[in-house]
Structures are given as structure tokens and as C-alpha cells.
Design an enzyme around this catalytic site. Structure first.
Site, PDB file in Angstrom:
ATOM      1  CG  ASP A 268      -2.359   0.562   0.953  1.00  0.00           C
ATOM      2  OD1 ASP A 268      -2.385   1.755   0.518  1.00  0.00           O
ATOM      3  OD2 ASP A 268      -3.403  -0.090   0.887  1.00  0.00           O
ATOM      4  CG  HIS A 308     -14.892  -0.230  -5.653  1.00  0.00           C
ATOM      5  ND1 HIS A 308     -15.663  -0.796  -4.644  1.00  0.00           N
ATOM      6  CD2 HIS A 308     -13.841   0.189  -5.042  1.00  0.00           C
ATOM      7  CE1 HIS A 308     -15.424  -0.504  -3.525  1.00  0.00           C
ATOM      8  NE2 HIS A 308     -14.276   0.173  -3.491  1.00  0.00           N
TER       9      HIS A 308
END
Length: 401
Positions: A268, A308
Site C-alpha cells: 500500500d 471499484h
């Protein structure tokens, strides 16, 4: 009595008996969850049928106040006080906890009682109920913080944003509420500069599935991934969680399969990786998924609620970098997101779709959209695993060569 009401009453009664039967034996089984979903759907339809048109309109118009009342219940410590108390709590006791003015607090408590967020057991006397307890959980408190500060303002602006673009499907975040409000600054860059809100975001993400099935409940993890893995190689990477926040997915894998071999790598952005507990048994790596992935040939690459957040063009960049890191015939990409059916979509998925649209011009994809997106970057969907309509699917994807 209206025939439709009679029909729905009979359905609710029948489903209620089924739910009670399951509750005594297999409360969390798929059959039990399906019965409860059907009962909830029938109960909501019955509520609509029992109201006249004016009441239906009022419910939607004034219902937007409910989250604001819940936010006050959290901010003033009302819910925590009620849940922690073994006896009913007076308005005076709530004043001591909250510091709020008596007249205002009484109005707030009337509001909370009227939406059944607390139980009113006497004049200015209150007890907790299921809603009260729900908003003392990590999911309830962190989620409402994120939604109140970001999502709700975005939703309010959505009709205006769509009208301004001539009702074209949005793909440019700069033209939606967040981009307009913050001069085009990317959402995750903005969030990274606000530590308290970022903390709420990560805490909400770690509990987002509470109340829903987990992908490990229905995807045969060991059977699909272990047979071909070289457990004898100490450098072999079993799983890479790309954009995996603080690592709750890898932790869940390790909790369920404590003997799983191989390295587990979490990737991340640096601000998020800095929050990762170094004792949790995973390798934490700062990585921008819009750049080539440094971990080559892992058995599984995992993406949860990453794609998404982005339009197709940006998703193609993310996916191509993962594809290039995959070993053909060996590596698998696991995508954990909604795969919305063309008919019969659940409100949880459609609400999420409009939330993403409003904030980042992003999208929850249909099955057809997933197939098209994967094909466009040289990937192939092997299977879409889906348990229930309100549960994110698991797309098992391989590289095409």
C-alpha cells in the site's frame, strides 16, 4: 384489507417461522441468511404497502436526518453511556456525560427514540437497543465518521453533477463533488493528509464485512492455491495483497489457515504501510499500484475494493502491472468486489455504486463489465465465485499468453 397487504402478511408470517426454525440450529448457514434476506425484503415491501403515498414521500424526504441524529448520538457519548449502563439512564445523567444543554438534549433524545435508535422506557428515561449497540461498534462509529464527512455531501451533489455533464456516465473525478470541492486533488491524496479521518477509513475498511459473508467462506482457498505452490522454497511468495490497507485480509487468511506456507506480502502507500503492526507476520511494502509490481511470480495476487475506485483506463494500468508480474499457468489474480447482475441487483451494491460515482466517478461493475475489462488487458476470468447478492464476489483470474 388490500389483497397485496394480505399476501405480504402471509409471506412475512411464513418466512418468520422459517427464520425462527433456523435460529435454533444454523443461524449463519446460507439457507438461514437467505430466509432472513427474504423476510427483510417482504417486511420492507409490507411497510410501503401499509403507507399512503404522502407517508412514503415523507419517509424519503426526512429520512436523510436519521444519520445526523446518529452522529449526535455518537459525538455526545449517548450511545456509549446507554450501552455501558446496567439500568435505564435519565436525561440528567446524559447531560452529565454529553455536556449538552437540557432542552437541546431532550430534542435529540426524542429524535433518536422516534427512529428507534434508543428505547424510551419512561419520561426522559432511556435504554439501549440493537441500533444503539450497532453504533458503538468500530464499524458503526468509524463508518459514520467517514460517511458524514465525505460520502453524504457527495451524494447530495450528485444530481447537480450529472445534470452539468448532460447525464453522461461520469469517468472524470474532477467533475464530481470531491474534485470540484477540492480543486481536483485526488481523493486518496486528500485523505492521506487527514490522519484522523484516514484512521476512521482504515478502521471502517477492516470491519466493512461485518454482517456479511467473507470470501474465504465460499472460495476453496486451500484446494485452489496450495497444490501448485512450492512450499520448499523459502523465498516463494504465496500471496500479495495489492492496495491492502493495513493487512486485515492477510491476517484473516493466516487466522483461518495458520499453517499456510510461503511469504505473505502487503502493499500500500507509505502513509498506510507506516500504520502496519510489524508483529503481524506479513511483509509490509510501500508500493504504488500504478507502477510495475516488484513481486514477481507470486502464487496469488489479491485486490479487494481497489478497482471499484477507478475508471477503466486507470484500472487497465493497475491490471497490466499485475499481469506482467504474474507467471503464466501458475499465478492467479483474485479480485474481491461486487459483480452486479443485470437483473435483481441488491441495494447494498447499488448504493455502493452511487457512492463511488459521487466521490470519485468510479463504479461497481457488472459481470459483463468485468469480463470486458479483463479481456482488454490480456487476462481471463476463470470463474466468478458468488455466495449471496449482498456479498462481494471473488473473481479468479489468470494470465492469457
Amino acid at each position: 384489507m388490500d389483497p397485496e397487504v394480505s399476501k405480504l402478511l402471509a409471506t412475512v408470517t411464513s418466512l418468520g417461522e422459517t427464520v425462527k426454525k433456523h435460529a435454533s440450529t444454523d443461524k449463519e448457514s446460507p439457507a438461514s441468511r437467505e430466509s432472513r434476506r427474504e423476510l427483510l425484503s417482504a417486511a420492507r415491501q409490507l411497510t410501503n404497502e401499509l403507507q399512503n403515498e404522502g407517508q412514503i414521500v415523507e419517509g424519503y424526504l426526512y429520512g436523510t436526518i436519521d444519520p445526523l441524529l446518529l452522529k449526535m448520538g455518537i459525538d455526545l457519548g449517548i450511545f456509549r453511556k446507554l450501552v455501558d449502563s446496567s439500568t435505564p439512564v435519565t436525561l440528567g445523567e446524559l447531560m452529565s456525560v454529553s455536556g449538552a444543554d437540557e432542552v437541546l438534549l431532550a430534542r435529540i433524545m426524542r429524535g433518536l427514540s422516534s427512529i428507534h435508535a434508543v428505547r424510551e422506557v419512561g419520561v426522559e428515561l432511556y435504554e439501549p437497543n440493537k441500533v444503539t449497540r450497532a453504533f458503538t461498534t468500530v464499524k458503526g462509529q468509524s463508518g459514520l465518521d467517514v460517511f458524514h464527512n465525505i460520502n453524504h455531501p457527495g451524494w447530495q451533489s450528485l444530481p447537480e453533477c450529472l445534470r452539468a455533464t448532460g447525464y453522461r456516465n461520469p469517468t472524470d473525478p474532477a467533475k464530481m463533488w470531491f474534485g470540484r470541492q477540492f480543486n481536483g486533488e485526488p481523493y486518496f491524496d486528500w485523505l492521506g493528509k487527514r490522519p484522523e479521518l484516514l484512521s476512521s477509513f482504515h478502521r471502517f475498511m477492516s470491519t466493512q464485512r461485518d454482517g456479511h459473508a467473507h470470501w474465504l467462506d465460499f472460495y476453496p482457498f486451500q484446494q485452489q492455491l496450495l497444490p501448485d505452490f512450492d512450499a520448499g522454497d523459502p523465498d516463494a511468495v504465496f500471496m500479495v495483497d495489492v492496495g491492502g490497507s493495513v493487512g486485515h485480509e492477510i491476517q484473516e487468511v493466516k487466522r483461518r489457515y495458520p499453517g499456510i506456507p510461503g511469504r505473505m506480502v502487503l502493499q500500500d502507500v507509505p502513509a498506510t504501510i507506516a500504520r502496519v503492526d510489524p508483529e503481524n507476520g506479513m511483509e509490509a511494502m510501500a508500493h504504488d499500484f500504478f507502477t510495475p509490481n516488484p513481486i514477481k511470480g507470486a502464487r496469488a495476487y489479491y485486490l479487494r475494493n481497489v478497482l471499484h475506485d477507478w475508471d477503466d483506463d486507470r484500472c487497465c494500468v493497475i491490471l497490466k502491472h499485475i499481469r506482467d508480474a504474474m507467471t503464466p499457468g501458475y499465478s492467479v489474480l483474485l479480485i474481491n468486489e461486487f459483480s452486479i447482475p443485470r437483473k435483481g441487483a441488491c441495494s447494498f451494491a447499488t448504493h455502493s455504486d452511487f457512492m463511488l460515482m459521487a466521490i470519485n466517478a468510479a463504479v461497481e461493475r457488472t459481470e459483463q463489465q468485468w469480463y470486458h475489462l479483463m479481456k482488454s488487458v490480456g487476462l481471463q476470468i476463470k470463474k466468478i465465485w458468488t455466495l449471496e447478492p449482498d456479498t462481494e464476489s471473488l473473481l479468479e483470474v489468470t494470465r492469457v499468453d
